[in-house]
Design an enzyme around this catalytic site. Structure first.
Site, PDB file in Angstrom:
ATOM      1  N   GLU A 261      28.225 -47.737  63.770  1.00 34.91           N
ATOM      2  CA  GLU A 261      27.329 -46.638  63.426  1.00 34.91           C
ATOM      3  C   GLU A 261      27.682 -45.452  64.315  1.00 34.91           C
ATOM      4  O   GLU A 261      27.426 -45.467  65.518  1.00 34.91           O
ATOM      5  CB  GLU A 261      25.863 -47.018  63.655  1.00 34.91           C
ATOM      6  N   HIS A 323      17.963 -48.028  56.846  1.00 33.89           N
ATOM      7  CA  HIS A 323      16.625 -48.164  57.426  1.00 33.89           C
ATOM      8  C   HIS A 323      16.159 -46.923  58.188  1.00 33.89           C
ATOM      9  O   HIS A 323      15.040 -46.922  58.711  1.00 33.89           O
ATOM     10  CB  HIS A 323      16.611 -49.367  58.377  1.00 33.89           C
ATOM     11  N   ASP A 324      16.996 -45.892  58.264  1.00 36.78           N
ATOM     12  CA  ASP A 324      16.646 -44.702  59.042  1.00 36.78           C
ATOM     13  C   ASP A 324      16.438 -43.440  58.207  1.00 36.78           C
ATOM     14  O   ASP A 324      16.090 -42.397  58.765  1.00 36.78           O
ATOM     15  CB  ASP A 324      17.751 -44.405  60.075  1.00 36.78           C
TER      16      ASP A 324
END
Length: 537
Positions: A261, A323-324
């Site tokens: 990431e 998820h962000d």
């Protein structure tokens, strides 16, 4: 499927947020046994791997991204034995397992930090980033926390500050310490020995900070964190030798994988690309799609910039959801109309690169609306009302029309979207025209057409406004992808060189009356149509 199929390159990876997938023991929180109960569903969808957001023991200050033990499973999710069963069950179905590793920081309740903060003369004294106060007694430098405020927290027991890029309960570890480095690299070995196939590395390029702890230069920005050029607290050169070491460990096991990431970076595509290669990470995330408006030109520019940034030995990844960020259905769809989502899905699953899906994306789950008293995400609590946090995209999976959407028999940790009564897996599986079946058919098409997995990417419209069209091409097969981003019927004009001796055959379309064959120089696209044609040389 050809014999050259490589799961992490040619397959489709499905992210599961474990808290929100399936609750098997009626405590309102999803768990490993819940995931095991849905493996047949995932196999039927056609995905090749699952990525599990953190499942390690954690106080949940940041919902699992504050780890207190890297070598076990949090009891709320299950046991190490149950995880082993999950891995075996996945492998029996041809599904690989990716774990989310958070190695930039630990929880402040991790035994390492408990010991480190106790005094300056303990064995783990420098396992974290400790510094004396500045001459005026304040923080050692101007580094900020991305979650707000100074990145430095004072610890009276040591008379020093420790650095935390995120919450103060998430102290950054000292990767320059050889003992820390050895412990964390061994985490890869521990889980690889237990059959884990791959790892997603959380904010991996934040592992090292400037050895001299120099101030970051100033720049214009809204928040204090944004008013700095982050050149000393992220993306340090020491990361490259570490990636080589991690890659060496992974290469000692068959077909193991690591995807990073990418954190910050003025040009995220170039930053991500710089960490990929034969002696670095297999891949890194470029989140440009999550920032694109509903505009064919924006998407094409993001694709071309990503392609141009990557080296010959690097492989792209593409993602619309995680998820962000707000779900793509909430960003792009109008009401409950899924036509735009089919266009987006066709793009994601036909580009050159590994597509990542987020649970519920295949049924078009929308973000939930969260009131102030319902906010679970600490970021949302801190920044309300300017930012309500990430709860919206983390709501429970919508399996059926039951009270809690089939997620749990108890009240879920986060509320279910009210639209689950009509938008759920069960109803879409019973509707052959649904978004679910379109995703399923696209995934199968990737398996059936080698050009969609490994073919070159050749754009047909170089400055599009409403149509994104491109070829995926190998020596023996060419695939045409035509995507209309407009609500109007529009023509796609094909060049004469595309007209071969045999007609293009329709492979898949979101339009029920799409042309079965394409032999002329004009393809009329209906509003929000996604059509794919193929021809073999």
């Amino acid at each position: 499927m050809d014999n050259d199929f490589l799961w992490w390159r040619d397959g489709v990876i499905y992210q599961i947020y474990p808290r929100s997938f399936v609750d098997s023991n009626a405590d309102g929180i999803g768990d490993l046994q819940g995931i095991r109960s849905k493996l047949d569903y995932l196999q039927g969808l056609g995905i090749d791997a699952i990525w599990l957001s953190p499942i390690f023991p954690s106080p949940d200050v940041d919902f699992g991204y504050d780890v207190s033990n890297y070598l076990d499973i949090d009891p709320k999710f299950g046991t190490l034995e149950e995880f082993q069963q999950l891995v075996e069950d996945c492998h029996q179905r041809g599904i690989r397992v990716i774990l989310d590793l958070v190695l930039n920081h630990t929880s402040d309740q991790h035994p390492w930090f408990v010991e480190s903060r106790s005094s300056r003369d303990n064995p783990k004294n420098d396992w974290y980033l400790w510094k004396d106060p500045s001459p005026n007694g304040g923080p050692p430098n101007n580094w900020q926390s991305v979650f707000g405020g100074s990145g430095w927290e004072y610890e009276a027991r040591r008379g020093q500050y420790y650095f935390h890029m995120f919450y103060k309960e998430q102290p950054d570890v000292n990767w320059r310490n050889p003992a820390v480095r050895e412990e964390l690299v061994n985490v890869f070995r521990f889980w690889a020995e237990r059959g884990v196939d791959g790892f997603r590395l959380d904010v991996f390029n934040d592992y090292f900070k400037d050895a001299g702890f120099r101030d970051n230069p100033a720049k214009l920005g809204l928040r204090p964190f944004d008013r700095q050029q982050h050149i000393h607290d992220v993306s340090q050169p020491e990361m490259m030798p570490l990636l080589k070491e991690i890659r060496s460990v992974l290469d000692s096991y068959p077909q193991r994988y690591a995807v990073g990431e990418t954190f910050l970076g003025e040009d995220q595509a170039k930053t991500a690309a710089s960490y990929c290669g034969s002696e670095r990470l297999h891949a890194a995330f470029n989140f440009s799609f999550t920032h694109c408006k509903w505009d064919a030109g924006q998407f094409l520019r993001a694709i071309q910039h990503w392609e141009n940034s990557l080296g010959d030995d690097a492989w792209p990844t593409y993602v619309l959801n995680n998820h962000d960020v707000r779900r793509s259905a909430s960003r792009y769809a109008r009401g409950e109309d899924d036509r735009r989502l089919k266009v987006a899905a066709a793009m994601l699953l036909t580009l050159r690169g590994t597509p990542y899906l987020y649970y519920g994306e295949e049924i078009g789950m929308r973000d939930i609306k969260v009131g102030r008293s319902e906010i679970q995400d600490p970021i949302g609590k801190h920044y309300w009302p300017f930012f309500i946090g990430r709860d919206g995209c983390r709501s429970p999976m919508q399996w059926n029309a039951a009270k809690h959407a089939g997620f749990s028999q108890a009240t879920p940790w986060l509320k279910v979207n009210p639209n689950h009564a009509t938008r759920n897996v069960e109803s879409q599986q019973n509707d052959p025209r649904s978004l679910y079946h379109f995703y399923r058919n696209l995934i199968q098409l990737r398996k059936d057409l080698p050009a969609l997995r490994q073919g070159m990417f050749l754009p047909l419209v170089h400055e599009p406004r409403y149509i994104l069209a491109y070829l995926r091409q190998t020596q023996t097969q060419t695939v045409l992808v035509a995507l209309n981003f407009s609500r109007r019927r529009l023509p796609l004009m094909l060049s004469g060189r595309m007209i071969t001796g045999q007609p293009w055959k329709l492979a898949l379309s979101s339009r029920e009356d799409a042309r079965a064959e394409l032999s002329g120089t004009r393809l009329d696209l209906a509003p929000y149509e996604a059509s794919i044609y193929a021809v073999n040389e």
